[in-house]
Design an enzyme around this catalytic site. Structure first.
Site, PDB file in Angstrom:
ATOM      1  N   HIS A  19       1.170  -1.091   0.190  1.00 19.73           N
ATOM      2  CA  HIS A  19      -0.003  -0.069   0.138  1.00 19.73           C
ATOM      3  C   HIS A  19       1.611   1.491   0.111  1.00 19.73           C
ATOM      4  O   HIS A  19       0.421   2.419  -0.830  1.00 19.73           O
ATOM      5  CB  HIS A  19      -1.412   0.283   1.156  1.00 19.73           C
ATOM      6  CG  HIS A  19      -1.967  -0.695   1.014  1.00 19.73           C
ATOM      7  ND1 HIS A  19      -2.835  -1.529   2.487  1.00 19.73           N
ATOM      8  CD2 HIS A  19      -3.202  -1.587  -0.211  1.00 19.73           C
ATOM      9  CE1 HIS A  19      -3.094  -3.073   1.842  1.00 19.73           C
ATOM     10  NE2 HIS A  19      -3.266  -2.568   0.000  1.00 19.73           N
ATOM     11  N   HIS A  42      -6.967  -7.403  -8.030  1.00 17.67           N
ATOM     12  CA  HIS A  42      -7.375  -8.547  -7.168  1.00 17.67           C
ATOM     13  C   HIS A  42      -7.441  -7.992  -5.866  1.00 17.67           C
ATOM     14  O   HIS A  42      -7.158  -7.869  -5.424  1.00 17.67           O
ATOM     15  CB  HIS A  42      -6.325 -10.055  -6.142  1.00 17.67           C
ATOM     16  CG  HIS A  42      -5.996 -10.441  -7.489  1.00 17.67           C
ATOM     17  ND1 HIS A  42      -5.293 -10.171  -8.661  1.00 17.67           N
ATOM     18  CD2 HIS A  42      -6.791 -12.042  -8.013  1.00 17.67           C
ATOM     19  CE1 HIS A  42      -5.545 -11.377 -10.213  1.00 17.67           C
ATOM     20  NE2 HIS A  42      -6.096 -12.298  -9.038  1.00 17.67           N
ATOM     21  N   SER A 103      -7.035  -2.262  -0.817  1.00 19.89           N
ATOM     22  CA  SER A 103      -6.346  -1.902  -2.055  1.00 19.89           C
ATOM     23  C   SER A 103      -7.603  -0.776  -3.000  1.00 19.89           C
ATOM     24  O   SER A 103      -7.118   0.629  -2.962  1.00 19.89           O
ATOM     25  CB  SER A 103      -5.203  -2.477  -2.911  1.00 19.89           C
ATOM     26  OG  SER A 103      -6.020  -3.595  -3.453  1.00 19.89           O
ATOM     27  N   GLU A 121     -12.721  -8.950  -8.584  1.00 21.92           N
ATOM     28  CA  GLU A 121     -13.085  -9.711  -7.235  1.00 21.92           C
ATOM     29  C   GLU A 121     -13.944 -10.766  -7.558  1.00 21.92           C
ATOM     30  O   GLU A 121     -15.175 -10.690  -8.197  1.00 21.92           O
ATOM     31  CB  GLU A 121     -13.622  -9.041  -6.010  1.00 21.92           C
ATOM     32  CG  GLU A 121     -13.302 -10.211  -4.927  1.00 21.92           C
ATOM     33  CD  GLU A 121     -12.068 -10.380  -4.027  1.00 21.92           C
ATOM     34  OE1 GLU A 121     -11.033  -9.959  -4.111  1.00 21.92           O
ATOM     35  OE2 GLU A 121     -12.266 -12.049  -4.182  1.00 21.92           O
ATOM     36  N   ASP A 145     -12.852 -12.965 -13.415  1.00 17.82           N
ATOM     37  CA  ASP A 145     -11.559 -12.770 -12.917  1.00 17.82           C
ATOM     38  C   ASP A 145     -10.701 -12.036 -13.351  1.00 17.82           C
ATOM     39  O   ASP A 145     -10.770 -11.678 -14.739  1.00 17.82           O
ATOM     40  CB  ASP A 145     -11.204 -14.460 -14.036  1.00 17.82           C
ATOM     41  CG  ASP A 145      -9.457 -14.132 -14.190  1.00 17.82           C
ATOM     42  OD1 ASP A 145      -8.692 -15.150 -13.300  1.00 17.82           O
ATOM     43  OD2 ASP A 145      -8.718 -13.619 -15.149  1.00 17.82           O
ATOM     44  N   GLY A 146      -9.498 -10.789 -11.951  1.00 20.06           N
ATOM     45  CA  GLY A 146      -9.303 -10.138 -12.390  1.00 20.06           C
ATOM     46  C   GLY A 146      -8.048 -10.356 -14.081  1.00 20.06           C
ATOM     47  O   GLY A 146      -7.911  -8.707 -14.526  1.00 20.06           O
ATOM     48  N   ASP A 166      -2.264  -7.766  -7.231  1.00 18.34           N
ATOM     49  CA  ASP A 166      -2.607  -8.225  -5.856  1.00 18.34           C
ATOM     50  C   ASP A 166      -2.787 -10.464  -5.646  1.00 18.34           C
ATOM     51  O   ASP A 166      -4.210 -10.312  -4.507  1.00 18.34           O
ATOM     52  CB  ASP A 166      -2.686  -7.824  -4.465  1.00 18.34           C
ATOM     53  CG  ASP A 166      -1.818  -8.344  -3.681  1.00 18.34           C
ATOM     54  OD1 ASP A 166      -1.541  -8.928  -3.209  1.00 18.34           O
ATOM     55  OD2 ASP A 166      -3.654  -7.639  -2.476  1.00 18.34           O
TER      56      ASP A 166
HETATM   57  N1  SAM Z   1      -5.443  -6.579  -2.993  1.00 13.10           N
HETATM   58  C1  SAM Z   1      -5.981  -6.431  -1.495  1.00 13.10           C
HETATM   59  C2  SAM Z   1      -5.434  -5.253  -1.028  1.00 13.10           C
HETATM   60  O1  SAM Z   1      -4.399  -4.912  -0.892  1.00 13.10           O
HETATM   61  O2  SAM Z   1      -6.244  -5.157  -0.195  1.00 13.10           O
HETATM   62  C3  SAM Z   1      -5.573  -7.916  -0.936  1.00 13.10           C
HETATM   63  C4  SAM Z   1      -6.528  -8.798  -2.220  1.00 13.10           C
HETATM   64  S1  SAM Z   1      -5.921 -10.914  -1.492  1.00 13.10           S
HETATM   65  C5  SAM Z   1      -4.396 -10.605  -1.700  1.00 13.10           C
HETATM   66  C6  SAM Z   1      -6.541 -11.381  -3.075  1.00 13.10           C
HETATM   67  C7  SAM Z   1      -8.106 -11.163  -3.675  1.00 13.10           C
HETATM   68  O3  SAM Z   1      -8.334 -11.915  -4.405  1.00 13.10           O
HETATM   69  C8  SAM Z   1      -8.766 -11.879  -2.659  1.00 13.10           C
HETATM   70  O4  SAM Z   1     -10.067 -11.322  -1.745  1.00 13.10           O
HETATM   71  C9  SAM Z   1      -8.963 -13.426  -3.916  1.00 13.10           C
HETATM   72  O5  SAM Z   1     -11.323 -13.794  -2.694  1.00 13.10           O
HETATM   73  C10 SAM Z   1      -9.267 -12.336  -5.127  1.00 13.10           C
HETATM   74  N2  SAM Z   1      -9.211 -13.849  -6.238  1.00 13.10           N
HETATM   75  C11 SAM Z   1      -8.529 -15.033  -6.208  1.00 13.10           C
HETATM   76  N3  SAM Z   1      -8.892 -15.436  -8.039  1.00 13.10           N
HETATM   77  C12 SAM Z   1      -8.892 -13.748  -7.882  1.00 13.10           C
HETATM   78  C13 SAM Z   1      -9.050 -13.522  -9.142  1.00 13.10           C
HETATM   79  N4  SAM Z   1      -8.630 -14.277 -10.397  1.00 13.10           N
HETATM   80  N5  SAM Z   1      -9.740 -13.045  -9.805  1.00 13.10           N
HETATM   81  C14 SAM Z   1     -10.302 -11.643  -8.937  1.00 13.10           C
HETATM   82  N6  SAM Z   1     -10.252 -11.759  -7.182  1.00 13.10           N
HETATM   83  C15 SAM Z   1      -9.637 -12.326  -7.223  1.00 13.10           C
END
Ligand code: SAM
Length: 279
Positions: A19, A42, A103, A121, A145-146, A166
């Site tokens: 961050h 993500h 984030s 997400e 999917d991100g 992330d």
């Molecule tokens: N970026 C956030 C932060 O800094 O506060 C933390 C994110 S966390 C490490 C990863 C997130 O990605 C989780 O909430 C998970 O559910 C999500 N996730 C997992 N695979 C994903 C995908 N293919 N596309 C989007 N989100 C996904």
């Protein structure tokens, strides 16, 4: 099925690294008035309860953002200001922090009228919380999917691009998938600023990512690593950030931020950084 919930780890030393890098990159890009299209591939749930059961169970924020917060009156680097101002706004009471932004909330609190944010997400519970949070904000949430979503949105209409990638790396192939996606994304927007977070692991699994990117043809890839001074025998020994096209002066300013909070009473880490791929 996805089981990772970021709230267990919210505000840990790796979140501080990620961050701080995100807010620094965004404020540096905002030195120019042109619009920035932000993408958070993500996103997680956007706001975390550090006093709640999940965060309390691991206590990870204690050696992360809570330590930074305790040092706040001594921090000289002005680049901490945006983070400290937002933390103070969310936590008006004395004592340890209870609310910590994820984030998308860091993107959003710095957003100017001309900037946009798309947050992806995949997890159903996390995406519902994200959508609820985004209802009163200028944030587009996409449940899906991100990595695919990002590629579908590039190049952006806005002249500038800032992307945070992330993942939770629950699937071993995520490292390879991230590097391949970055390669394609960079081909569609070569001037974009891309931040990629990854865990540094005793197993060495993460090494696929810098190794692949190093030979991918992408230019200007900066590497910043926070290494725990007292790493566990197994698991995460550090936090890695790859920054494609860092704004000029980014590394010095990030180092000044991290250097101020790296002692025994702050994050107990060493910061090492350098070009993975120069210009
Ligand atoms: N970026 C956030 C932060 O800094 O506060 C933390 C994110 S966390 C490490 C990863 C997130 O990605 C989780 O909430 C998970 O559910 C999500 N996730 C997992 N695979 C994903 C995908 N293919 N596309 C989007 N989100 C996904």
């Amino acid at each position: 099925m996805l089981s990772y919930l970021h709230e267990f780890h919210a505000g840990n030393f790796a979140d501080v690294h990620k961050h701080a890098s995100l807010t620094l990159a965004m404020t540096m890009m905002q030195a120019k008035p042109s619009a920035i299209a932000g993408f958070d591939t993500h996103a997680g749930s956007a706001e975390h309860d550090l006093a709640g059961d999940r965060a309390s169970k691991t206590g990870e924020a204690d050696s992360g953002i809570q330590r930074v917060w305790r040092l706040r009156d001594r921090l000289q680097a002005r680049d901490w200001s945006p983070m400290l101002a937002e933390l103070a706004r969310l936590n008006p009471d004395e004592g340890p922090l209870t609310r910590y932004p994820g984030s998308p909330a860091w993107f959003s609190c710095l957003q100017r009228a001309q900037d946009s944010l798309t947050a992806f997400e995949l997890h159903s519970g996390e995406s519902s919380r994200l959508q609820e949070w985004a209802r009163k904000r200028r944030v587009t949430v996409q449940v899906g999917d991100g990595l695919e979503g990002l590629l579908g949105a590039l190049p952006p209409r806005a002249p500038r691009l800032l992307v945070l990638i992330d993942p939770s790396y629950e699937i071993k192939d995520d490292y390879r998938l991230v590097s391949r996606t970055l390669e394609k994304a960079w081909a569609r927007c070569r001037h974009g600023v891309f931040l990629v977070w990854y865990p540094m692991l005793t197993s060495g699994l993460h090494q696929v990512l810098p190794d692949h990117l190093g030979g991918s043809g992408i230019r200007k890839v900066w590497h910043s690593e926070l290494l725990l001074n007292a790493p566990p025998e197994r698991g995460m020994t550090g936090s890695g950030m790859l920054v494609v096209n860092p704004p000029w002066g980014f590394s010095e300013r990030l180092d000044a931020m991290i250097g101020e909070v790296s002692g025994r009473d702050g994050l107990y880490v060493k910061h090492r950084q350098g070009w993975l791929v120069p210009e």
